[in-house]
Design a protein around this motif. Structure first.
Motif, PDB file in Angstrom:
ATOM      1  N   CYS A  31       0.839  -1.199   0.000  1.00  0.00           N
ATOM      2  CA  CYS A  31       0.000   0.000   0.000  1.00  0.00           C
ATOM      3  C   CYS A  31       0.874   1.250   0.000  1.00  0.00           C
ATOM      4  CB  CYS A  31      -0.944  -0.007   1.191  1.00  0.00           C
ATOM      5  SG  CYS A  31      -2.005   1.451   1.276  1.00  0.00           S
ATOM      6  N   ALA A  32       1.903   1.266   0.824  1.00  0.00           N
ATOM      7  CA  ALA A  32       2.800   2.418   0.889  1.00  0.00           C
ATOM      8  C   ALA A  32       3.517   2.622  -0.440  1.00  0.00           C
ATOM      9  CB  ALA A  32       3.809   2.234   2.018  1.00  0.00           C
ATOM     10  N   LEU A  33       3.946   1.539  -1.073  1.00  0.00           N
ATOM     11  CA  LEU A  33       4.626   1.634  -2.359  1.00  0.00           C
ATOM     12  C   LEU A  33       3.682   2.195  -3.424  1.00  0.00           C
ATOM     13  CD1 LEU A  33       7.009   1.082  -4.258  1.00  0.00           C
ATOM     14  CD2 LEU A  33       6.111  -1.228  -4.536  1.00  0.00           C
ATOM     15  N   LEU A  34       2.462   1.686  -3.489  1.00  0.00           N
ATOM     16  CA  LEU A  34       1.503   2.177  -4.479  1.00  0.00           C
ATOM     17  C   LEU A  34       1.125   3.629  -4.230  1.00  0.00           C
ATOM     18  CD1 LEU A  34      -0.796  -0.946  -4.875  1.00  0.00           C
ATOM     19  CD2 LEU A  34       0.860  -0.038  -6.513  1.00  0.00           C
ATOM     20  N   THR A  35       1.012   4.021  -2.969  1.00  0.00           N
ATOM     21  CA  THR A  35       0.710   5.412  -2.626  1.00  0.00           C
ATOM     22  C   THR A  35       1.845   6.318  -3.090  1.00  0.00           C
ATOM     23  OG1 THR A  35      -0.610   4.696  -0.738  1.00  0.00           O
ATOM     24  CG2 THR A  35       0.122   6.976  -0.743  1.00  0.00           C
ATOM     25  N   HIS A  36       3.073   5.882  -2.878  1.00  0.00           N
ATOM     26  CA  HIS A  36       4.246   6.650  -3.322  1.00  0.00           C
ATOM     27  C   HIS A  36       4.264   6.785  -4.846  1.00  0.00           C
ATOM     28  CE1 HIS A  36       8.340   8.108  -3.578  1.00  0.00           C
ATOM     29  NE2 HIS A  36       8.597   7.132  -4.436  1.00  0.00           N
ATOM     30  N   LEU A  37       4.019   5.680  -5.545  1.00  0.00           N
ATOM     31  CA  LEU A  37       4.006   5.720  -7.006  1.00  0.00           C
ATOM     32  C   LEU A  37       2.883   6.615  -7.522  1.00  0.00           C
ATOM     33  CD1 LEU A  37       4.719   1.977  -7.868  1.00  0.00           C
ATOM     34  CD2 LEU A  37       6.260   3.922  -8.150  1.00  0.00           C
ATOM     35  N   GLY A  38       1.721   6.548  -6.877  1.00  0.00           N
ATOM     36  CA  GLY A  38       0.609   7.410  -7.269  1.00  0.00           C
ATOM     37  C   GLY A  38       0.942   8.880  -7.097  1.00  0.00           C
TER      38      GLY A  38
END
Length: 74
Positions: A31-38
């Motif tokens: 979730c943290a990785l996807l939030t960062h990429l977003g």
């Protein structure tokens, strides 16, 4: 010409080999990785939830839980 080998997360590979369910920490990291990429694309996390995949369990197992993330431009 050299071929690049696919990158393997050894911790995740061990979990799969042991037929273990994913841990909450792994989901939080994803979730943290996807939030960062977003965020790199002008998106922010607006909602998070999950649903149960009824009838999709392996023999003798429990039904899997699938995460859902909602992003907005902002």
């Amino acid at each position: 010409m050299t071929r690049k080998r696919p990158r393997t997360d050894k911790t995740a590979a061990m979990r799969v080999a042991a037929d273990a369910p994913p841990s909450d920490r792994e989901r939080a990291d994803t979730c943290a990785l996807l939030t960062h990429l977003g965020a790199r694309h002008g998106l922010h996390l607006a909602a998070a939830g999950s649903f149960v995949g009824h009838g999709q369990a392996r023999a003798g197992g429990t039904d899997p839980r699938y995460p859902i993330l909602g992003f907005r431009r902002g």
